[in-house]
Design an enzyme around this catalytic site. Structure first.
Site, mmCIF file in Angstrom:
data_model
loop_
_atom_site.group_PDB
_atom_site.id
_atom_site.type_symbol
_atom_site.label_atom_id
_atom_site.label_comp_id
_atom_site.label_asym_id
_atom_site.label_seq_id
_atom_site.Cartn_x
_atom_site.Cartn_y
_atom_site.Cartn_z
ATOM 1 N N GLU A 147 15.005 8.196 14.920
ATOM 2 C CA GLU A 147 13.688 8.754 14.608
ATOM 3 C C GLU A 147 12.765 8.451 15.768
ATOM 4 O OE1 GLU A 147 12.176 7.184 10.926
ATOM 5 O OE2 GLU A 147 12.824 8.926 9.799
ATOM 6 N N HIS B 124 -0.642 12.218 8.439
ATOM 7 C CA HIS B 124 0.338 13.218 8.857
ATOM 8 C C HIS B 124 -0.469 14.434 9.322
ATOM 9 C CE1 HIS B 124 3.668 15.958 8.906
ATOM 10 N NE2 HIS B 124 4.486 14.948 8.700
ATOM 11 N N ARG C 148 1.962 12.231 16.984
ATOM 12 C CA ARG C 148 1.393 12.554 15.676
ATOM 13 C C ARG C 148 -0.124 12.354 15.589
ATOM 14 N NH1 ARG C 148 4.236 10.246 10.174
ATOM 15 N NH2 ARG C 148 5.840 11.835 10.192
ATOM 16 N N HIS D 288 -1.318 9.386 4.779
ATOM 17 C CA HIS D 288 0.127 9.246 4.544
ATOM 18 C C HIS D 288 0.536 7.800 4.270
ATOM 19 C CE1 HIS D 288 4.168 10.758 4.740
ATOM 20 N NE2 HIS D 288 4.497 10.022 5.790
ATOM 21 N N ARG E 46 2.164 2.053 11.724
ATOM 22 C CA ARG E 46 3.504 1.769 11.200
ATOM 23 C C ARG E 46 4.563 2.526 11.980
ATOM 24 N NH1 ARG E 46 6.474 4.981 6.615
ATOM 25 N NH2 ARG E 46 5.254 6.597 7.627
HETATM 26 C C1 LIG Z 1 6.050 11.917 1.349
HETATM 27 C C2 LIG Z 1 6.342 10.514 1.833
HETATM 28 C C3 LIG Z 1 7.443 10.273 2.638
HETATM 29 C C4 LIG Z 1 7.733 8.968 3.095
HETATM 30 N N1 LIG Z 1 8.871 8.744 3.833
HETATM 31 C C5 LIG Z 1 9.184 7.460 4.174
HETATM 32 C C6 LIG Z 1 10.421 7.158 4.839
HETATM 33 O O1 LIG Z 1 11.236 8.050 5.088
HETATM 34 N N2 LIG Z 1 10.685 5.861 5.154
HETATM 35 C C7 LIG Z 1 9.827 4.848 4.872
HETATM 36 O O2 LIG Z 1 10.125 3.687 5.189
HETATM 37 N N3 LIG Z 1 8.672 5.101 4.236
HETATM 38 C C8 LIG Z 1 8.335 6.362 3.869
HETATM 39 N N4 LIG Z 1 7.167 6.596 3.210
HETATM 40 C C9 LIG Z 1 6.332 5.457 2.830
HETATM 41 C C10 LIG Z 1 6.991 4.700 1.671
HETATM 42 O O3 LIG Z 1 7.473 5.637 0.728
HETATM 43 C C11 LIG Z 1 6.013 3.753 0.968
HETATM 44 O O4 LIG Z 1 5.303 2.997 1.888
HETATM 45 C C12 LIG Z 1 6.790 2.798 0.050
HETATM 46 O O5 LIG Z 1 7.572 3.554 -0.847
HETATM 47 C C13 LIG Z 1 5.846 1.901 -0.717
HETATM 48 O O6 LIG Z 1 6.569 1.235 -1.739
HETATM 49 P P1 LIG Z 1 5.751 0.440 -2.829
HETATM 50 O O7 LIG Z 1 6.733 -0.082 -3.828
HETATM 51 O O8 LIG Z 1 4.847 -0.501 -2.173
HETATM 52 O O9 LIG Z 1 4.807 1.552 -3.480
HETATM 53 P P2 LIG Z 1 5.150 2.748 -4.474
HETATM 54 O O10 LIG Z 1 6.549 3.195 -4.353
HETATM 55 O O11 LIG Z 1 4.079 3.760 -4.328
HETATM 56 O O12 LIG Z 1 5.034 2.058 -5.906
HETATM 57 C C14 LIG Z 1 3.797 1.579 -6.376
HETATM 58 C C15 LIG Z 1 3.888 1.431 -7.877
HETATM 59 O O13 LIG Z 1 2.702 0.841 -8.377
HETATM 60 C C16 LIG Z 1 2.191 1.643 -9.436
HETATM 61 N N5 LIG Z 1 0.752 1.376 -9.550
HETATM 62 C C17 LIG Z 1 -0.266 1.810 -8.779
HETATM 63 N N6 LIG Z 1 -1.434 1.325 -9.244
HETATM 64 C C18 LIG Z 1 -1.143 0.560 -10.333
HETATM 65 C C19 LIG Z 1 -1.919 -0.192 -11.247
HETATM 66 N N7 LIG Z 1 -3.245 -0.288 -11.137
HETATM 67 N N8 LIG Z 1 -1.286 -0.840 -12.267
HETATM 68 C C20 LIG Z 1 0.073 -0.767 -12.410
HETATM 69 N N9 LIG Z 1 0.860 -0.079 -11.537
HETATM 70 C C21 LIG Z 1 0.251 0.578 -10.532
HETATM 71 C C22 LIG Z 1 2.597 3.051 -9.052
HETATM 72 O O14 LIG Z 1 2.542 3.944 -10.129
HETATM 73 C C23 LIG Z 1 4.022 2.770 -8.591
HETATM 74 O O15 LIG Z 1 4.875 2.604 -9.698
HETATM 75 C C24 LIG Z 1 6.870 7.896 2.753
HETATM 76 C C25 LIG Z 1 5.763 8.139 1.952
HETATM 77 C C26 LIG Z 1 5.489 9.432 1.485
HETATM 78 C C27 LIG Z 1 4.301 9.651 0.597
#
Ligand SMILES: Cc1cc2nc3c(=O)[nH]c(=O)nc-3n(C[C@H](O)[C@H](O)[C@H](O)COP(=O)(O)OP(=O)(O)OC[C@H]3O[C@@H](n4cnc5c(N)ncnc54)[C@H](O)[C@@H]3O)c2cc1C
Length: 525
Positions: free
Chosen positions: A112, A231, A277, A336, A371
């Site tokens: 990448e 993005h 980007r 993003h 990032r």
């Molecule tokens: C379209 C897209 C593509 C991406 N592609 C990549 C990639 O290829 N590789 C990569 O490394 N990263 C990628 N990212 C970034 C990556 O997906 C995120 O940074 C990562 O998934 C974050 O994980 P997390 O568990 O912290 O958050 P999340 O997976 O967002 O989970 C957060 C959780 O907390 C919950 N929540 C929120 N507020 C509250 C609250 N007040 N009370 C209780 N629960 C709550 C949400 O509902 C969810 O269940 C991408 C992001 C997007 C949007």
């Protein structure tokens, strides 16, 4: 049955991995939606970075991470992240994640942008996030030590004697009248990012900064919250979240034009549409800000082949009657990824005793000002595992039995608050977005404070707090670096070569003394 007293807030990758690694220690996971929904993790397309290919090394992975982070990455944090990556990938394989393999069964790794080696493990091309989440959800459902409450939104951390003693959360997706108090010996914040503070974002609606706000309101130190990655080509057709027009469309020769049909990127960068980007995002932003609009024009490069090559983007356009074969596609930069968040140490401990954080809501020092692609899923599993290891050493102190009193207040936004949320997201997009300056940021902070003071619901109050936590440090940082660009300070300044470490109270004091703007917190706080 009594609830476990380790409460994990959020059911994305960071939350679920922490829960699994804690087993057999019991824990409770609060998730606003059924597991798998409302989490950015399930939407990740690229994959996870891990230095496992021949010739690659954690040192090289860390070095790339530091270059992307533009001088603000914590070197030790980046190196240990890279060193732990292969072990976490093997664990994900053990949980059943079907990472792509070659004919001899070795993990396939792809390259990448800004990675020096083929370092990304993927699933089925672009479905890594979905596949990882499906495997972990199945594992969670089969682990009796993990209790999951779906439909619960956390809205406050309760601090008793200087230590987090519990979490208030509201059921039925926030719709019930009263919040439930969950006593906690330890709370783990895993609420993801804050893209929904912006009008145009790729993030799910639950990525609205509430987790960041509740930690900051409870007194936790936050860092680097001014750094937001955009993005450049969200498809701006009024869909929320915005579908993506992937970089590959430009790679295939599509150009960016304004409403007068001019290729504006030709005047911005030698590589035009294929510039980095953040440069493209600024070019797009400038055209929109000048009222000229911005579009991807794939008519000549792809024409009738667009639908076949980019079916997802095509379907999004078709849903609003746009045919990319004959019409340009309206675009806008889309929020993003949030680099900053709640500060943690190497174990995932925050500055607030009793509170740990992992995933996008945390600021572990590994991202700095920007990032590196595919490091965020990695960070979620590495720090999820570390939080779990740390919690296993937690002494068996009983959770508090004190249930604090609270002012009654709506959980979900009222009709008036919904309008205010639109205003908040619009001002963040216009003035705290890709290009910022002193006047715009001051205007935004004044609007945010106004919205905050009139908030009728907890959700709007928290979103306003989170917006303030992005805008205020952006005003203070008088330079441009990584995901923070100031039109009035367009260059990097060594004097600013440090991470932002601050608190909500400190930011309120600075804005009050320097700007004369006082944040009036709404009743109930
Ligand atoms: C379209 C897209 C593509 C991406 N592609 C990549 C990639 O290829 N590789 C990569 O490394 N990263 C990628 N990212 C970034 C990556 O997906 C995120 O940074 C990562 O998934 C974050 O994980 P997390 O568990 O912290 O958050 P999340 O997976 O967002 O989970 C957060 C959780 O907390 C919950 N929540 C929120 N507020 C509250 C609250 N007040 N009370 C209780 N629960 C709550 C949400 O509902 C969810 O269940 C991408 C992001 C997007 C949007």
């Amino acid at each position: 049955m009594s609830q476990p007293d380790i409460v994990i807030i959020g059911g994305g990758l960071a939350g679920l991995f922490t829960a699994l690694k804690l087993s057999p220690l019991p824990c409770l996971v609060l998730s606003p939606r059924p597991l798998g929904e409302g989490a950015a993790s399930a939407w990740a397309q690229g994959g996870i970075a891990a230095a496992m290919a021949e010739g690659d090394s954690p040192e090289s992975h860390a070095a790339d991470t530091m270059v992307a982070g533009a001088g603000l990455v914590d070197e030790a944090a980046a190196l240990s992240l890279a060193q732990e990556a292969p072990e976490r990938i093997f664990e994900l394989l053990d949980y059943g994640v079907p990472f792509d393999r070659d004919l001899e069964g070795r993990l396939l790794q792809s390259r990448e942008a800004a990675h020096s080696f083929r370092r990304i493990v993927r699933v089925g091309g672009d479905t890594a996030g979905h596949a990882v989440m499906q495997a972990l959800i199945a594992a969670v459902r089969n682990t009796s030590s993990i209790k999951v409450l779906e439909g619960f939104i956390a809205e406050d951390l309760v601090v008793v004697d200087g230590r987090v003693g519990g979490v208030f959360a509201r059921g039925e997706g926030g719709a019930v009248d009263k919040a439930t108090f969950f006593p906690a010996r330890a709370a783990v914040l895993a609420t993801g990012g804050a893209g929904h503070l912006y009008r145009v974002t790729t993030n799910p609606p639950e990525s609205n900064g509430i987790g960041l706000a509740i930690a900051a309101r409870a007194g936790a130190v936050i860092a680097d919250t001014e750094f937001v990655q955009f993005h450049p080509t969200g498809i701006d057709i009024g869909r929320d979240p915005a579908p993506l027009a992937s970089e590959a469309i430009r790679g295939d020769g599509a150009v960016l034009i304004n409403s007068a049909g001019e290729r504006f990127m030709l005047h911005v960068h030698a590589d035009a549409e294929l510039a980095p980007r953040d440069v493209v995002a600024r070019g797009v932003f400038a055209e929109i800000a000048a009222g000229r609009g911005a579009f991807i024009d794939a008519r000549e490069a792809l024409g009738r082949h667009f639908a076949e090559h980019f079916p997802t983007a095509y379907a999004a356009c078709a849903s609003v009657g746009i045919d990319p074969a004959v019409q340009p596609i309206p675009i806008a930069p889309a929020a993003h990824y949030h680099m900053g968040g709640v500060v943690t140490d190497a174990h995932g401990r925050t500055s607030l005793p009793g509170l740990w954080a992992a995933g996008e809501v945390a600021s572990t020092g590994v991202h700095g000002a920007n990032r590196l692609a595919s490091n965020s899923l990695l960070e979620a599993v590495v720090f999820g595992a570390r939080v779990a290891a740390d919690l296993k050493g937690l002494d068996a102190r009983p959770a508090t039995t004190v249930v604090p009193l609270r002012q009654p207040r709506a959980g979900l936004p009222t009709a008036r608050d919904r309008e205010a949320i639109s205003r908040l997201r619009a001002v963040m997009q216009a003035d705290v977005g890709v290009v910022r300056d002193d006047a715009g940021l001051k205007r935004a902070i004044a609007t945010i404070m106004d919205i905050d003071a009139g908030a009728e619901s907890i959700m709007l109050a928290h979103m306003a707090t989170a917006a303030f936590l992005v805008a205020a440090p952006a005003l203070l940082r008088q330079e441009s670096r990584g995901g923070h660009f100031r039109a009035d300070f367009p260059r990097i300044d060594d004097a600013w070569g440090r991470r932002t470490m601050t608190t909500l109270t400190a930011l309120e004091t600075v804005t009050a003394t320097e700007l004369g703007l006082t944040r009036k917190r709404a009743a109930g706080e």
